[in-house]
Design an enzyme around this catalytic site. Structure first.
Site, mmCIF file in Angstrom:
data_model
loop_
_atom_site.group_PDB
_atom_site.id
_atom_site.type_symbol
_atom_site.label_atom_id
_atom_site.label_comp_id
_atom_site.label_asym_id
_atom_site.label_seq_id
_atom_site.Cartn_x
_atom_site.Cartn_y
_atom_site.Cartn_z
ATOM 1 C CD GLU A 82 -2.950 -1.086 2.337
ATOM 2 O OE1 GLU A 82 -2.791 -0.286 3.261
ATOM 3 O OE2 GLU A 82 -3.948 -1.809 2.244
ATOM 4 C CD GLU A 139 -3.327 -6.031 4.085
ATOM 5 O OE1 GLU A 139 -4.104 -5.179 4.559
ATOM 6 O OE2 GLU A 139 -2.097 -5.900 4.082
HETATM 7 C C1 FCB Z 1 -4.351 -2.202 5.665
HETATM 8 C C2 FCB Z 1 -2.954 -2.509 6.140
HETATM 9 C C3 FCB Z 1 -2.891 -3.547 7.229
HETATM 10 C C4 FCB Z 1 -4.015 -3.409 8.209
HETATM 11 C C5 FCB Z 1 -5.338 -3.310 7.495
HETATM 12 C C6 FCB Z 1 -6.537 -3.222 8.423
HETATM 13 O O1 FCB Z 1 -4.399 -0.932 5.112
HETATM 14 O O2 FCB Z 1 -2.174 -2.962 5.067
HETATM 15 O O3 FCB Z 1 -1.627 -3.465 7.836
HETATM 16 O O4 FCB Z 1 -3.792 -2.344 9.051
HETATM 17 O O5 FCB Z 1 -5.334 -2.201 6.646
#
Ligand code: FCB
Length: 454
Positions: free
Chosen positions: A166, A352
Site C-alpha cells: 500500500e 488483504e
Molecule cells: C491495511 C494494512 C494492514 C491493516 C489493514 C486493516 O491498510 O495494510 O496493515 O492495518 O489495513
C-alpha cells in the site's frame, strides 16, 4: 459456495505484518523503526500503545504457524522488518535478523505453508528517516541493499515476493495526513515519497529477479471503488480528481502511463521530481498485482478543502464496520472489473481483505463474531462472482490471522480471525476463523446469526 468452486490452484491464505505482530522490539539487534518513534510521541496512538510486545509473535511464531496450518490455508503472507536487518553505516546485514526470518520460513515449509514475503510494510528504519526517509533517494539504494540481503538468504525457499504494501498509505497517511509514522503533514513530501517508493519497487524487482530466478514478484496496492456523493457535475469531477491520486497515481504508472496530467497540473511546485529512467523502472513487468480491498469511498466537491478541494463523506444508512468503513462486497466486484479491463494484469491476488468489529468473549470463551464471519463469506462470494466475469483472481488472503496492533488505533481495533488476549497472549479462533477453517476443509458451511448474505 465451496472451496472447490474457486479451482484447485486458487491460493488461500491469511496475512499479517511485522510491526503489527512481532513485538520483541529491542531483541535480536533490531533497531528503531519510524513506528517505534511515532508511538513514543504524545497523542499519536489512540490507546497510547505501541508494538513493543504486540502479539509476541517473535517468540510465539511456531504456535502461530500451527494456527495458520490448522485453519487450512495454503499460504501465509508476512512481512520482513527492515530494522531487524539494518546495520547503520555497515554493508553487512544483522545475522540474527536474517536467522529469524530463515527459521520462520523453514517453519512455514515444514507445515506445508507457502511463504509470501512482503518487503516493506511501513517499518522504515528510523536512521533512514533521520536522513530524509523516502524523500532521500539514498533510501531507494538502502532498500535495494536490504532486499539483496534478504532475497539471497530466503530466495532458495521463498518464491512469492511483494515489494511494497500500500504505497498510498506510506506516502499519504504518513506524510500528508500525518496520522501514521513518520507523522509529517506536507503535500510535497508526500508526493515525493510516493514517487520514490514506486522507484524503489522497480529497483527491488531487479534485485529479486537477479537473486531468485524463479520468483513471482509484484506489489500490493490499496484500491478503492469511488462514487460521487450526488449526480452534480461538481461531485463527479471531484470523484475523478480523487481517483487520480487514490488509484490511478499507482495503477497508471505501474502500467507504463504517465502520472495523471490534471493532478500534476494541480500539484504545481509539489509535483514529484522524476529522474530519467524512473518511469521505466516503475513500469517494469511484474508477475501479479496484489490488491487490498476494504471499502469504497463517496466523494463530494468541497472547494478549498485539502489540496484537491474535495471531501470523503459517509452517507447514512449503509452497513459499516466498527471502523466506519462501508461494507460493500459488490464494490470488490466493480473494482476488480475496472482494474482488469483498464489495466489487464495477468494475475491478481487479493492480498488483504477483512473487517473490525467489537468482539465479545462469551463466558465459555467463544467469540461469536457473526458480522466478521458474514463479511468474510460475502466477500468470498463477491470474489467468486468476479472470477465468473473472467477476472484472473488467483488467491485470497484474509486480514488477519491474528488480532494485532492496528497502527494509529493501537489495540482498539481487532481484525483477526483469531482473538488475542493481550494479557495472556492466548489465541482463540473466533467463529469467523472457525468458518474459514471449515470452508477451507471443503465443507460448505452455512452462515448462522442475524446477518444474511446479500
Ligand atoms: C491495511 C494494512 C494492514 C491493516 C489493514 C486493516 O491498510 O495494510 O496493515 O492495518 O489495513
Amino acid at each position: 459456495m465451496k472451496r472447490d468452486d474457486f479451482g484447485s490452484d486458487f491460493v488461500w491464505g491469511c496475512a499479517t505484518s511485522s510491526y503489527q505482530i512481532e513485538g520483541a522490539a529491542g531483541e535480536g539487534g533490531r533497531v528503531d523503526s519510524i513506528w517505534d518513534t511515532f508511538c513514543r510521541q504524545q497523542g499519536t496512538i489512540r490507546d497510547g500503545s505501541n508494538g513493543d510486545v504486540a502479539c509476541d509473535h517473535y517468540h510465539r511464531w511456531p504456535q502461530d504457524l500451527d494456527l495458520a496450518r490448522s485453519m487450512g490455508v495454503d499460504a501465509y503472507r508476512f512481512s520482513i522488518a527492515w530494522p531487524r536487518l539494518f546495520v547503520e553505516g555497515s554493508a553487512a546485514a544483522n545475522e540474527a535478523g536474517l536467522d529469524f526470518y530463515s527459521r520462520l520460513v523453514d517453519g512455514m515449509l515444514e507445515r506445508g505453508l507457502q511463504p509470501w514475503a512482503t518487503l516493506y510494510h511501513w517499518d522504515l528504519p528510523q536512521a533512514l528517516q533521520d536522513a530524509g526517509g523516502w524523500t532521500n533517494r539514498r533510501t531507494i539504494d538502502a532498500f535495494a541493499h536490504f532486499v539483496d540481503h534478504i532475497t539471497r538468504r530466503l530466495g532458495d525457499r521463498v518464491r512469492h515476493w511483494i515489494t511494497h504494501n500500500e504505497p498510498w498509505c506510506t506516502a499519504f497517511h504518513g506524510n500528508l495526513e500525518g496520522n501514521h509514522a513518520p507523522g509529517i503533514r506536507d503535500l510535497r513530501t508526500a508526493i515525493q515519497v510516493s514517487h520514490n517508493v514506486m522507484v524503489s519497487h522497480g529497483r527491488a524487482l531487479q534485485v529479486i529477479r537477479a537473486n531468485v530466478p524463479d520468483a513471482l514478484a509484484g506489489i500490493t496496492l490499496s484500491l478503492h471503488p469511488l462514487r460521487p456523493a450526488s449526480d452534480s457535475a461538481a461531485d463527479v469531477a471531484a470523484t475523478a480528481r480523487h481517483d487520480d491520486l487514490r488509484n490511478r497515481w499507482f495503477l497508471d504508472t505501474l502500467h507504463g502511463r504517465p502520472y495523471p496530467a490534471e493532478t500534476i497540473a494541480a500539484l504545481g511546485a509539489a509535483a514529484p521530481l522524476v529522474e530519467e529512467g524512473d518511469m521505466a523502472l516503475i513500469a517494469a513487468p511484474t508477475d501479479f498485482l496484489g490488491v487490498n480491498y476494504y471499502f469504497p469511498e463517496v466523494v463530494a466537491d468541497a472547494p478549498g478543502e485539502g489540496p484537491f478541494g474535495l471531501r470523503i463523506v459517509a452517507p447514512e444508512g449503509l452497513e459499516r464496520t466498527a471502523f466506519n468503513w462501508e461494507v460493500a462486497p459488490q464494490g470488490m466486484v466493480s473494482l476488480l472489473r475496472r482494474v482488469s479491463s483498464e489495466y489487464g494484469p495477468k494475475v491478481i491476488y487479493l492480498t488483504e481483505n477483512g473487517s473490525t468489529y467489537d468482539d465479545v468473549v462469551n463466558a465459555d470463551g467463544s467469540i461469536d463474531d457473526v458480522q466478521r464471519r458474514s463479511y468474510l463469506q460475502r466477500h468470498l462470494a463477491a470474489l467468486h462472482e468476479a472470477m465468473g466475469h473472467g477476472i484472473p483472481v488467483r488467491g485470497y488472503f484474509a486480514w488477519s490471522l491474528l488480532d494485532n496492533f492496528e497502527w494509529a488505533e493501537g489495540y482498539l481495533r481487532r481484525f483477526g480471525l483469531t482473538y488475542v488476549d493481550y494479557s495472556t497472549q492466548e489465541r482463540r479462533l473466533k467463529s469467523s476463523g472457525l468458518w474459514y477453517q471449515s470452508f477451507l476443509k471443503g465443507d460448505s458451511p452455512r452462515l448462522s446469526g442475524n446477518i444474511s448474505p446479500s
